[in-house]
Design a protein around this motif. Structure first.
Motif, short mmCIF file in Angstrom:
data_model
loop_
_atom_site.label_atom_id
_atom_site.label_comp_id
_atom_site.label_asym_id
_atom_site.label_seq_id
_atom_site.Cartn_x
_atom_site.Cartn_y
_atom_site.Cartn_z
N GLY B 41 -4.61 0.99 10.02
CA GLY B 41 -4.10 -0.02 9.15
C GLY B 41 -2.60 -0.02 8.67
N ALA B 42 -1.79 0.91 9.45
CA ALA B 42 -0.46 1.07 8.77
C ALA B 42 0.52 -0.13 8.94
N ARG B 43 0.39 -0.77 10.12
CA ARG B 43 1.20 -1.71 10.25
C ARG B 43 1.49 -2.83 9.17
N PRO B 44 0.43 -3.53 8.67
CA PRO B 44 0.64 -4.34 7.58
C PRO B 44 1.20 -3.58 6.43
N VAL B 45 0.85 -2.39 6.10
CA VAL B 45 1.28 -1.82 5.06
C VAL B 45 2.77 -1.77 4.91
N VAL B 79 1.17 6.90 2.54
CA VAL B 79 2.65 6.50 2.28
C VAL B 79 3.03 7.64 1.33
N GLU B 80 4.32 8.04 1.79
CA GLU B 80 5.02 9.11 0.71
C GLU B 80 6.07 8.41 0.18
N VAL B 81 6.20 8.54 -1.16
CA VAL B 81 7.54 7.95 -2.00
C VAL B 81 8.31 9.38 -2.22
N PHE B 82 9.61 9.36 -1.92
CA PHE B 82 10.44 10.20 -2.53
C PHE B 82 11.65 9.81 -3.35
N TYR B 91 0.71 8.31 -1.57
CA TYR B 91 -0.30 7.11 -2.14
C TYR B 91 -1.33 7.37 -0.54
N VAL B 92 -2.56 7.07 -0.89
CA VAL B 92 -3.52 7.20 0.24
C VAL B 92 -4.29 5.99 0.59
N LYS B 93 -5.10 5.72 1.83
CA LYS B 93 -5.86 4.61 2.01
C LYS B 93 -5.17 3.45 1.43
N MET B 94 -3.93 3.17 2.17
CA MET B 94 -3.12 1.93 1.66
C MET B 94 -3.60 0.54 2.18
N THR B 95 -3.35 -0.55 1.62
CA THR B 95 -3.70 -1.74 2.07
C THR B 95 -2.21 -2.39 1.51
N ALA B 96 -2.11 -3.63 2.14
CA ALA B 96 -0.96 -4.46 1.96
C ALA B 96 -0.72 -4.76 0.52
N GLU B 97 -1.79 -4.98 -0.21
CA GLU B 97 -1.92 -5.55 -1.51
C GLU B 97 -1.63 -4.34 -2.39
N LYS B 98 -2.02 -3.12 -2.03
CA LYS B 98 -1.87 -1.96 -2.83
C LYS B 98 -0.17 -1.65 -2.70
N ALA B 99 0.32 -2.00 -1.71
CA ALA B 99 1.91 -1.77 -1.20
C ALA B 99 2.65 -2.48 -2.26
N ASP B 100 2.21 -3.97 -2.33
CA ASP B 100 2.97 -4.72 -3.37
C ASP B 100 2.80 -4.25 -4.70
N ARG B 101 1.89 -3.75 -5.36
CA ARG B 101 1.57 -3.15 -6.57
C ARG B 101 2.44 -2.06 -6.75
N GLU B 115 -4.02 5.62 -9.79
CA GLU B 115 -5.26 5.39 -8.81
C GLU B 115 -5.20 5.37 -7.25
N TYR B 116 -4.17 5.16 -6.82
CA TYR B 116 -3.98 5.13 -5.34
C TYR B 116 -3.55 6.60 -4.88
N THR B 117 -3.24 7.18 -5.59
CA THR B 117 -2.55 8.57 -5.19
C THR B 117 -3.71 9.71 -4.60
N ILE B 118 -3.15 10.61 -3.86
CA ILE B 118 -4.00 11.42 -3.26
C ILE B 118 -4.84 12.26 -4.24
N ALA B 119 -4.15 12.58 -5.25
CA ALA B 119 -4.85 13.65 -6.57
C ALA B 119 -6.12 12.75 -7.03
N LYS B 120 -6.31 11.42 -7.10
CA LYS B 120 -7.26 10.43 -7.48
C LYS B 120 -8.25 10.22 -6.44
#
Lengths: 184, 122
Positions: B41-45, B79-82, B91-101, B115-120
């Protein structure tokens, strides 16, 4: 894959990796058969590589770019009674005429036909990811006549406006969606 | 109908903009878009990140790009943020809603959405 448009995105990315300058994506629907062609002018594959790409377990580290993409497309096609064929000419053997052409056929009235899905989003994503590559997208059926040619767009936009500008990407998605809506 | 004339209007509008790209202070949002990511589901993300970054007016200092398989396919969409001077956030198991946040709270607000990071989520 939930939609064929995701397979299209995935397979076209192989063309990007093959250093294509033009990627042609065409869908033709006729008499219950959908023919999808993804063709590029990239580096192509040697016959021994081509032989292996259908098999997901063939992949090794050095050729991992092939991976599961083609097997997933093959699955989607074959579960409808269709098939996938790949023709490829490697640049070493065909310096003036190299590239790869993936053709998949699907029986659209088969119960296991995967919905085509959101092709405008696939094209937006592809062009965003590779704004310097040209794409020719066509989708035709009795009712549909959808086309996008980035070469035509570039002529209008000139050299200073990249195709991955937000406004341009929005235009691409909007243009394709309008063409689909106009055809319904 | 989205006409080619409309495209010409976009060109004329953008001519006046000074495009500052690949600056050193850029934030980079990288979405994994290999077979594994696309299937998950990466395309909508990706679309959500692009839209959100533009909506929040961050486009001149944030780039959204695509990459291949990051190697943790079971956590896709990844998704990685640099950000310069900061540690990479995955960030893992992302969705469009999570992306917005993530755009609102992390990219704009400066606070990692833990809460969306791989560590959690590992």
């Amino acid at each position: 894959m939930k939609e064929l448009s995701l397979n299209v995105l995935d397979i076209a990315k192989n063309s990007v990796k093959a250093r294509a300058t033009l990627i042609r994506i065409s869908l033709e629907e006729r008499a219950g058969v959908l023919t999808l062609v993804i063709a590029d002018d990239g580096c192509g594959m040697k016959p021994e590589i081509l032989e292996g790409v259908m098999n997901p377990f063939y992949t090794t580290r050095t050729t991992r770019k092939v991976g599961m993409g083609i097997p997933l497309l093959k699955l989607a096609a074959e579960q409808t009674g269709g098939s996938v064929t790949i023709v490829s000419r490697h640049e070493d053997d065909h310096p003036d005429d190299h590239g790869t052409e993936v053709t998949a056929t699907f029986h659209t009235d088969h119960i296991d036909f995967t919905p085509i899905g959101d092709l405008p989003s696939t094209m937006e994503t592809l062009i965003m990811g590779s704004p310097d590559i040209d794409f020719l997208f066509t989708h035709h059926s009795e009712k549909l006549h959808v086309e996008l040619d980035t070469r035509e767009m570039r002529e209008i936009l000139g050299p200073d406006v990249p195709l991955d500008s937000y406004e341009v990407i929005e235009w691409i998605g909007g243009s394709l969606r309008e063409q689909y809506e106009a055809s319904i | 109908m989205k006409s080619l004339a409309e495209l010409a209007a976009i060109r004329d509008k953008m001519k006046d903009k000074v495009v500052l790209r690949e600056g050193t202070n850029d934030t980079r949002i990288v979405v994994g878009m290999a077979t594994c990511g696309i299937a998950a589901g990466a395309r909508p993300v990706l679309s959500a990140f692009v839209e959100s970054v533009n909506r929040e007016g961050l486009a001149d200092r944030v780039t959204v790009s695509q990459t291949g398989c990051i190697g943790i396919c079971q956590y896709e969409p990844v998704v990685e943020v640099f950000q310069p001077g900061k540690e990479k956030v995955t960030y893992v198991k992302m969705t469009a809603e999570k992306a917005d946040r993530v755009v609102k709270e992390h990219i704009k607000g400066g606070k990692v959405v833990e809460e969306y990071t791989i560590a959690k989520n590992a």
